[in-house]
Design a protein around this motif. Structure first.
Motif, PDB file in Angstrom:
ATOM      1  N   SER A  12       0.702 -70.534 -57.658  1.00  0.00           N
ATOM      2  CA  SER A  12       1.599 -71.364 -58.463  1.00  0.00           C
ATOM      3  C   SER A  12       0.855 -72.627 -58.915  1.00  0.00           C
ATOM      4  CB  SER A  12       2.855 -71.741 -57.675  1.00  0.00           C
ATOM      5  OG  SER A  12       2.547 -72.639 -56.658  1.00  0.00           O
ATOM      6  N   LYS A  16      -1.383 -71.150 -65.179  1.00  0.00           N
ATOM      7  CA  LYS A  16      -1.296 -69.811 -65.774  1.00  0.00           C
ATOM      8  C   LYS A  16      -0.487 -69.858 -67.065  1.00  0.00           C
ATOM      9  CE  LYS A  16       0.816 -67.802 -62.318  1.00  0.00           C
ATOM     10  NZ  LYS A  16       0.925 -68.857 -61.314  1.00  0.00           N
ATOM     11  N   SER A  34       6.819 -64.261 -66.323  1.00  0.00           N
ATOM     12  CA  SER A  34       7.614 -63.469 -65.379  1.00  0.00           C
ATOM     13  C   SER A  34       8.291 -64.356 -64.342  1.00  0.00           C
ATOM     14  CB  SER A  34       6.745 -62.406 -64.703  1.00  0.00           C
ATOM     15  OG  SER A  34       5.791 -62.996 -63.871  1.00  0.00           O
ATOM     16  N   GLY A  35       7.649 -65.478 -63.977  1.00  0.00           N
ATOM     17  CA  GLY A  35       8.257 -66.400 -63.015  1.00  0.00           C
ATOM     18  C   GLY A  35       9.602 -66.913 -63.509  1.00  0.00           C
ATOM     19  N   ALA A  36       9.720 -67.102 -64.831  1.00  0.00           N
ATOM     20  CA  ALA A  36      10.978 -67.606 -65.399  1.00  0.00           C
ATOM     21  C   ALA A  36      12.112 -66.612 -65.157  1.00  0.00           C
ATOM     22  CB  ALA A  36      10.814 -67.880 -66.889  1.00  0.00           C
ATOM     23  N   TYR A  38      12.333 -64.632 -62.430  1.00  0.00           N
ATOM     24  CA  TYR A  38      12.731 -64.837 -61.028  1.00  0.00           C
ATOM     25  C   TYR A  38      13.540 -66.128 -60.881  1.00  0.00           C
ATOM     26  CZ  TYR A  38       9.838 -60.953 -59.639  1.00  0.00           C
ATOM     27  OH  TYR A  38       9.331 -59.688 -59.504  1.00  0.00           O
ATOM     28  N   ARG A  39      13.137 -67.141 -61.636  1.00  0.00           N
ATOM     29  CA  ARG A  39      13.870 -68.410 -61.585  1.00  0.00           C
ATOM     30  C   ARG A  39      15.284 -68.240 -62.144  1.00  0.00           C
ATOM     31  NH1 ARG A  39      10.731 -73.274 -61.363  1.00  0.00           N
ATOM     32  NH2 ARG A  39       8.591 -72.825 -60.781  1.00  0.00           N
ATOM     33  N   SER A 106      11.162 -68.535 -54.198  1.00  0.00           N
ATOM     34  CA  SER A 106      10.253 -67.641 -53.466  1.00  0.00           C
ATOM     35  C   SER A 106      11.027 -66.678 -52.577  1.00  0.00           C
ATOM     36  CB  SER A 106       9.266 -68.438 -52.624  1.00  0.00           C
ATOM     37  OG  SER A 106       8.201 -68.858 -53.419  1.00  0.00           O
ATOM     38  N   ARG A 115      13.028 -57.667 -57.214  1.00  0.00           N
ATOM     39  CA  ARG A 115      11.732 -57.326 -57.824  1.00  0.00           C
ATOM     40  C   ARG A 115      11.882 -56.098 -58.729  1.00  0.00           C
ATOM     41  NH1 ARG A 115       8.293 -60.913 -56.158  1.00  0.00           N
ATOM     42  NH2 ARG A 115       6.748 -60.077 -57.574  1.00  0.00           N
ATOM     43  N   GLY A 134       2.140 -64.178 -63.909  1.00  0.00           N
ATOM     44  CA  GLY A 134       2.961 -64.016 -62.714  1.00  0.00           C
ATOM     45  C   GLY A 134       2.117 -63.885 -61.468  1.00  0.00           C
ATOM     46  N   ARG A 135       2.595 -63.044 -60.550  1.00  0.00           N
ATOM     47  CA  ARG A 135       1.895 -62.871 -59.267  1.00  0.00           C
ATOM     48  C   ARG A 135       1.413 -61.440 -59.059  1.00  0.00           C
ATOM     49  NH1 ARG A 135       3.730 -67.185 -59.973  1.00  0.00           N
ATOM     50  NH2 ARG A 135       4.131 -68.846 -58.483  1.00  0.00           N
ATOM     51  N   ILE A 137       1.395 -58.962 -61.806  1.00  0.00           N
ATOM     52  CA  ILE A 137       1.409 -58.283 -63.108  1.00  0.00           C
ATOM     53  C   ILE A 137       0.292 -57.237 -63.158  1.00  0.00           C
ATOM     54  CG2 ILE A 137       1.451 -58.591 -65.624  1.00  0.00           C
ATOM     55  CD1 ILE A 137       3.703 -60.042 -63.943  1.00  0.00           C
ATOM     56  N   ARG A 162       1.383 -80.751 -61.101  1.00  0.00           N
ATOM     57  CA  ARG A 162       2.842 -80.574 -61.149  1.00  0.00           C
ATOM     58  C   ARG A 162       3.554 -81.930 -61.164  1.00  0.00           C
ATOM     59  NH1 ARG A 162       6.130 -75.489 -59.346  1.00  0.00           N
ATOM     60  NH2 ARG A 162       5.162 -74.882 -61.289  1.00  0.00           N
ATOM     61  N   ARG A 185       4.886 -72.084 -51.141  1.00  0.00           N
ATOM     62  CA  ARG A 185       5.003 -70.975 -52.089  1.00  0.00           C
ATOM     63  C   ARG A 185       3.764 -70.074 -52.032  1.00  0.00           C
ATOM     64  NH1 ARG A 185       7.084 -71.828 -57.704  1.00  0.00           N
ATOM     65  NH2 ARG A 185       5.974 -73.774 -57.801  1.00  0.00           N
ATOM     66  N   ASP A 189       4.342 -66.264 -51.260  1.00  0.00           N
ATOM     67  CA  ASP A 189       3.895 -65.345 -52.314  1.00  0.00           C
ATOM     68  C   ASP A 189       2.851 -64.352 -51.785  1.00  0.00           C
ATOM     69  OD1 ASP A 189       5.509 -66.601 -54.139  1.00  0.00           O
ATOM     70  OD2 ASP A 189       3.903 -67.724 -55.122  1.00  0.00           O
ATOM     71  N   ARG A 192       4.634 -61.809 -48.628  1.00  0.00           N
ATOM     72  CA  ARG A 192       5.839 -60.974 -48.695  1.00  0.00           C
ATOM     73  C   ARG A 192       5.426 -59.496 -48.623  1.00  0.00           C
ATOM     74  NH1 ARG A 192       6.320 -63.026 -54.102  1.00  0.00           N
ATOM     75  NH2 ARG A 192       4.958 -61.723 -55.349  1.00  0.00           N
TER      76      ARG A 192
HETATM   77  O1   DC Z   1       5.233 -69.082 -61.704  1.00  0.00           O
HETATM   78  P1   DC Z   1       6.529 -69.716 -61.216  1.00  0.00           P
HETATM   79  O2   DC Z   1       6.299 -70.921 -60.364  1.00  0.00           O
HETATM   80  O3   DC Z   1       7.506 -69.983 -62.290  1.00  0.00           O
HETATM   81  O4   DC Z   1       7.153 -68.586 -60.275  1.00  0.00           O
HETATM   82  C1   DC Z   1       8.368 -68.786 -59.627  1.00  0.00           C
HETATM   83  C2   DC Z   1       8.455 -67.937 -58.380  1.00  0.00           C
HETATM   84  O5   DC Z   1       8.588 -66.564 -58.720  1.00  0.00           O
HETATM   85  C3   DC Z   1       7.285 -68.052 -57.416  1.00  0.00           C
HETATM   86  O6   DC Z   1       7.712 -68.530 -56.178  1.00  0.00           O
HETATM   87  C4   DC Z   1       6.760 -66.669 -57.240  1.00  0.00           C
HETATM   88  C5   DC Z   1       7.729 -65.780 -57.933  1.00  0.00           C
HETATM   89  N1   DC Z   1       7.051 -64.808 -58.784  1.00  0.00           N
HETATM   90  C6   DC Z   1       6.777 -63.575 -58.239  1.00  0.00           C
HETATM   91  O7   DC Z   1       7.047 -63.348 -57.067  1.00  0.00           O
HETATM   92  N2   DC Z   1       6.205 -62.612 -59.015  1.00  0.00           N
HETATM   93  C7   DC Z   1       5.892 -62.866 -60.294  1.00  0.00           C
HETATM   94  N3   DC Z   1       5.335 -61.914 -61.041  1.00  0.00           N
HETATM   95  C8   DC Z   1       6.150 -64.137 -60.847  1.00  0.00           C
HETATM   96  C9   DC Z   1       6.733 -65.094 -60.050  1.00  0.00           C
END
Ligand code: DC
Length: 233
Positions: A12, A16, A34-36, A38-39, A106, A115, A134-135, A137, A162, A185, A189, A192
């Motif tokens: 994070s 990116k 992709s994080g958006a 999840y948010r 998270s 997911r 993302g994390r 992808i 940040r 995070r 991340d 998990r």
């Molecule tokens: O990139 P970000 O900070 O907006 O991501 C928010 C949360 O989403 C972060 O805690 C990890 C999760 N995330 C994930 O698990 N897999 C992804 N592909 C993108 C984000």
């Protein structure tokens, strides 16, 4: 539009998003954060009482809402390369950046049914070509992406970035709190059970601790020219 899929993964606050948006803008392709997503699921859960004040998640209720198709997420690309994200009719692009969402996202992103839901949405949105960050992808969402980049940077530097971002948005964040959030995070991340953050074997590592965005573009340009005859300069 160039039907190329570029996957950008990493810790994070490694920049990116900034990097991916700039690539999308310069190549004229779709950017997907992709994080958006999840948010946005996290915001939905907060708004609907599925997360208690102490962080406890009522995952059955959230799962039921997903199953019933109640979480309606859509995106709209902007001309500057960024994207707007909607929950139903509401533009939640700003709200998903708030601290309450950051604190809970998270944990929400560790839930397998979340997911799966987000992966489906990402496939639907990005299959025709995109830059997606993302994390997981390059490892899980698009394992056959044309190009995979794994981004990393020193945690202190990421926390400083940040803090600066939040100050520019009018906030008064505490550096210690942000650093703690970044480190927590990273841990969640990478640990998990389902699709943890890890580098794909065929990903190229970019440590941008001491690089400007333009320096990153020059770095990328060499790769794009060689592999795809494309340029971002
Ligand atoms: O990139 P970000 O900070 O907006 O991501 C928010 C949360 O989403 C972060 O805690 C990890 C999760 N995330 C994930 O698990 N897999 C992804 N592909 C993108 C984000």
């Amino acid at each position: 539009m160039t039907p190329i899929i570029i996957a950008i993964d990493g810790y994070s606050s490694t920049g990116k998003g900034t990097f991916a948006v700039e690539i999308a803008r310069r190549l004229g392709i779709l950017y997907l954060d992709s994080g958006a997503l999840y948010r946005t699921v996290t915001l939905y859960a907060l708004q609907n009482g599925h997360i208690e004040w102490n962080g406890e998640i009522h995952d059955r209720r959230l799962q039921e809402d997903i199953f019933l198709g109640k979480i309606d997420i859509s995106v709209m690309p902007k001309s500057d390369g960024t994207m707007r994200i909607f929950l139903g009719d509401e533009d939640v692009s700003g709200r998903v950046r708030e601290m309450e969402v950051a604190r809970n996202v998270s944990a929400i992103a560790t839930l397998p049914f979340v997911r799966n839901f987000v992966d489906e949405q990402l496939h639907r949105l990005g299959a025709k070509g995109c830059v997606m960050d993302g994390r997981d992808i390059g490892t899980a969402v698009f394992p056959n992406a044309d190009l995979k980049i794994f981004m990393t940077a020193d945690a202190q530097i990421r926390a400083q970035r940040r803090v600066k971002q939040m100050e520019e948005a009018g906030g008064r964040p505490s550096f210690e709190e942000i650093l703690k959030n970044v480190q927590e995070r990273d841990y969640i991340d990478s640990h998990r059970a389902m699709n943890p953050l890890r580098q794909a074997e065929d990903a190229i590592v970019l440590d941008n601790s001491h690089m400007t965005v333009e320096e990153q573009m020059v770095w990328l340009d060499g790769i794009l020219r060689e592999r795809f005859n494309l340029s971002v300069l």
